[in-house]
Design a protein around this motif. Structure first.
Motif: not given
Length: 445
Positions: A163-189
């Motif tokens: 069937q023919t489609e009638l498209i009434l709109g377009i979704k909005g979009h948000l893309q985000v990059e998140v980064s987190l740092q816990t230390a500045t030196r290497a820590i053994p497991a």
């Protein structure tokens, strides 16, 4: 709704002249298949010019073609189609030929065409959105119209519905990059019992964004949601249940919460989303391994973690407001430094199912076809819809035609072409604001 006498005359003219239109379609199809890609726009230029359009290229590479048919009517329609070699021939030729057939029918029987027509035919295989946005801004006065119609391809989730489609709109979009740092030196497991793990810190903060029922827990995320119109709910209820086809295509055992039928369609078309599209953890590039230079990296606790989040938004949701809420969320769900970077943002755009243009197309299709059109509330990834709607700030609708296929049991291509021509001529008659007595509009011949 009963057809008027002039509508019946115009439909009869389409039937009478159909062999001529069929010859045009076959000739154009042959030319397109045998012409190099850069020359295909010249085919459309010649065709439009032959039917009385003023035509010009809008770019130095002659890949973006503009044509206008101006008759001093009170309303102007802008039609946009993006032609690529991967498109089925019907998807690009049917819209153009159907409109030209409607113009020809009017010219034979009526003194005045009811609406001004503009076409923008984009022939670039991969037009960057920034380039198209610049062109639309530069040519704003030339392209300005009262309504816009974009011809596009069918959505993956509804391809099985012929069937023919009638498209009434377009979704909005948000893309985000998140980064987190816990230390500045290497820590053994081996210090995992007392040392912070960036991966876990980020995972816990991410887990607080959404629960197992897919409800998004970001404070205020749903505050401005609008209730879908009854016409939209009714429309998606008629979409076929393709949950089994999707599971097979994606190689997954079940959809989220085992959704099926109208619940699946409601979730897909009308529900905002929050998706993690990238998640990784590693040592920070600045991390020093002075504690023990011989420690293998695979035995180190991650000191940095990153995630990429993708939000699909519905009308009335503001991506920039949600980004601000997201920043607050991460700063309150972990005690370690978090960076939130906005990668892209666009507002959702939609028109009402009660918009006159939508109802005019619905009525035209129902008067010709046994299959009513499908109303699809919000598509995704149609950049041109967003750019055109935002640039001209007028009602904008997408149209996706079904592609004839013996396997699907759809009508033959020629019958689809005839039907679309009739639908187009009926749609254009809906812009006729003359008196009910059409006799005085018939030409003397």
């Amino acid at each position: 709704m009963p057809l008027s006498s002039i509508q019946q005359i115009l439909l009869h003219t389409i039937d009478e002249q159909f062999p001529l239109y069929l010859h045009d379609w076959q000739s154009i199809s042959t030319q397109i298949y045998t012409s190099p890609a850069p020359k295909i726009q010249d085919i459309w230029l010649s065709l439009l010019r032959h039917h009385g359009f003023l035509v010009q290229y809008l770019d130095p590479d002659q890949l973006i073609l503009y044509g206008e048919y101006m008759v001093q009517a009170p309303q102007t329609l802008l039609f946009y189609i993006k032609y690529t070699p991967s498109m089925a021939m019907q998807q690009v030729t049917f819209p153009l030929l159907s409109q030209l057939a409607a113009i020809h029918a009017y010219a034979n029987h009526c003194k005045q065409f009811p609406v001004n027509i503009k076409w923008l035919i984009d022939g670039q295989a991969s037009t960057p959105s920034t380039y198209l946005a610049q062109l639309l801004a530069e040519q704003r006065s030339l392209l300005q119209a009262d309504s816009c119609i974009l011809y596009t391809t069918k959505r993956e989730i509804s391809k099985v519905a012929m069937q023919t489609e009638l498209i009434l709109g377009i979704k909005g979009h948000l893309q985000v990059e998140v980064s987190l740092q816990t230390a500045t030196r290497a820590i053994p497991a081996s210090y995992g019992a007392i040392a912070p793990d960036a991966a876990w810190q980020l995972i816990w903060a991410l887990a607080a964004l959404k629960d197992e029922r897919e409800d998004i827990l970001l404070e205020g995320f749903y505050d401005h949601l609008q209730t879908p119109e009854d016409e939209v709910i009714e429309a998606i209820s008629h979409l076929p249940d393709i949950s089994a086809e999707l599971r097979q295509a994606w190689g997954t055992e079940q959809l989220v919460m085992d959704l099926k039928g109208i619940q699946q369609h409601y979730a897909y078309w009308l529900t905002p989303t929050c998706t993690i599209t990238l998640l990784n953890s590693a040592l920070s590039p600045q991390t020093s391994t002075s504690m023990d230079d011989t420690v293998d990296n695979t035995e180190l606790i991650p000191t940095q973690a990153q995630a990429r989040l993708d939000f699909q938004l519905v009308p009335a949701q503001n991506p920039h407001e949600i980004f601000t809420k997201l920043q607050h969320h991460f700063h309150t769900h972990t005690s370690y430094p978090v960076q939130c970077r906005l990668l892209s943002a666009s507002q959702p755009i939609a028109i009402s199912a009660r918009e006159p243009m939508v109802q005019q197309w619905q009525q035209a299709i129902q008067n010709v076809s046994q299959q009513p059109p499908l109303l699809l509330p919000l598509a995704a990834d149609v950049d041109e819809y967003t750019l055109i709607s935002r640039q001209f700030a007028v009602p904008t609708m997408g149209i996706a035609l079904p592609i004839a296929s013996v396997a699907t049991g759809a009508p033959a291509p020629l019958e689809q072409l005839r039907a679309h021509m009739k639908q187009h001529v009926l749609f254009l008659t809906s812009y006729d604001r003359q008196t009910p007595d059409h006799a005085n509009r018939l030409s003397s011949h």
